[in-house]
Design a protein around this motif. Sequence first.
Motif, short mmCIF file in Angstrom:
data_model
loop_
_atom_site.label_atom_id
_atom_site.label_comp_id
_atom_site.label_asym_id
_atom_site.label_seq_id
_atom_site.Cartn_x
_atom_site.Cartn_y
_atom_site.Cartn_z
N ILE A 113 108.21 61.76 -11.85
CA ILE A 113 109.23 61.51 -12.88
C ILE A 113 108.61 61.62 -14.27
CG2 ILE A 113 110.93 59.86 -13.76
CD1 ILE A 113 110.95 58.60 -10.93
N GLY A 114 109.08 62.59 -15.04
CA GLY A 114 108.61 62.75 -16.41
C GLY A 114 109.39 61.85 -17.37
N LEU A 115 108.79 61.61 -18.53
CA LEU A 115 109.41 60.74 -19.54
C LEU A 115 109.25 61.36 -20.91
CD1 LEU A 115 110.70 57.85 -20.03
CD2 LEU A 115 108.39 57.10 -20.60
N GLN A 171 100.19 62.71 -18.01
CA GLN A 171 100.65 64.05 -18.39
C GLN A 171 102.16 64.19 -18.28
OE1 GLN A 171 98.39 66.76 -15.91
NE2 GLN A 171 96.79 66.95 -17.47
N PHE A 172 102.79 63.24 -17.61
CA PHE A 172 104.24 63.27 -17.47
C PHE A 172 104.95 62.57 -18.63
CE2 PHE A 172 104.84 63.85 -12.58
CZ PHE A 172 104.44 65.18 -12.73
N VAL A 173 104.21 62.03 -19.58
CA VAL A 173 104.81 61.30 -20.71
C VAL A 173 104.61 62.11 -21.99
CG1 VAL A 173 104.83 59.17 -22.07
CG2 VAL A 173 104.43 59.08 -19.60
N ASN A 196 101.57 70.78 -12.63
CA ASN A 196 102.38 69.87 -11.82
C ASN A 196 103.67 69.57 -12.59
OD1 ASN A 196 103.19 68.18 -9.81
ND2 ASN A 196 101.86 66.48 -10.41
N ILE A 197 104.81 70.01 -12.09
CA ILE A 197 106.08 69.87 -12.79
C ILE A 197 106.88 68.71 -12.19
CG2 ILE A 197 108.29 70.99 -13.30
CD1 ILE A 197 106.85 73.66 -13.24
N PRO A 198 107.43 67.83 -13.02
CA PRO A 198 108.23 66.72 -12.48
C PRO A 198 109.53 67.21 -11.86
CG PRO A 198 108.39 66.79 -14.87
CD PRO A 198 107.33 67.79 -14.49
N THR A 199 110.03 66.46 -10.90
CA THR A 199 111.33 66.79 -10.30
C THR A 199 112.48 66.10 -11.04
OG1 THR A 199 111.23 64.94 -8.74
CG2 THR A 199 110.27 67.04 -8.03
N ALA A 200 112.13 65.16 -11.91
CA ALA A 200 113.15 64.47 -12.71
C ALA A 200 112.55 64.10 -14.05
CB ALA A 200 113.65 63.21 -12.00
#
Length: 352
Positions: free
Chosen positions: A198-200, A231-233, A255-259
């Motif tokens: 989950i990205g933010l 890395q997702f933020v 690595n790509i978030p799904t949401a």
Amino acid sequence: MKKVMITMVNIKHIAEKANVSIATVSNVINNRGRVGEDTRKKILKIIDDVNYQPNEIAKSLKLNKTNDIGVIVEDISVFNAPEIINGIHAAAEEKGLSILLTNMGLFKKSGNQFPEISKCKELATPLFNQLVSSQVEGIIYIGIHSRDITDLIPNSKIPIVYTYCYTKNEDDFSVNYDDEGASYQITKYLISKGHTQIGLISGLINSVSSYARFQGYQKALSEHLLMFNPQFVKTGDWQYESGYRMAQDLLNQENIPTAIIAMNDLMAAGAIQAIKDSGYRVPGDISVVGFDNRELSSYISPRLTTMSLPLEEMGKRAMDILDQIRNKYPVNQKKFRLDCQLVERDSVYSLE
């Protein structure tokens, strides 16, 4: 000339007989506001027909209340202000109170870069003094953004309730919403749909709301034993363009978030467009959730799942608190945080 006031019960009784609002009766009694001549005559006739006791009128004169409440809004053009003002007005009308509204125009003057408290104070103090000279019985201060505004308003005996902002003074009253709880709820919702990556897209790094929402995001990940990936933020600035750019950054990683959770709907809309422009589907490939439930969230494609803020309820609660204070009723709680509500639409795909 002193304004003649009557008891709340009688105002309500007259309003019912005249088939008008309590505020309209109050305006006629105090000779203010815009009331049609026919309506004014009808109300005055009902008042004449009602047999008041002399001691009731004397009591009202002795109280010498204006029934006016002042409102200072930092910027009436910002999305949160109209709904909060609607809530204030609805509660005031029920109580037979009138609103004196003033606008600082802060967003127009400074944008998202909020000036120092001393600068805000320069803008707020003349409005505060204007309301005090108008003999308001209390003031509601509406912030442009959830933040600490300690010492912005001059010390005064007039009761003040802050909403969409707060102070560090223990004795000050404030009404806000639960940022951390709302972000926690969004993250848990995505996890329940099978999302673990989950990205933010955050708001401004110095924002109290950004920090609280980040805490809620982290808390939900931790409770579900999911690894926090820095890395997702990504840090945006609340605007559409930053949502677009930050989503591009997330999509350009190995690595790509799904949401993706965007901390407001404008950035969520930008993120959706970036995802589409990169050849991915929303929500088929990547789900997106916003925050605020702004009008645009119902019209973008796909319609945005988002978090609705209790703005009108915040206005009503602020008015209720102020009314309790002005009537010398005890208010046991000083700091209120109201719950937000998740609005499910079409931008989230279940992986389960």
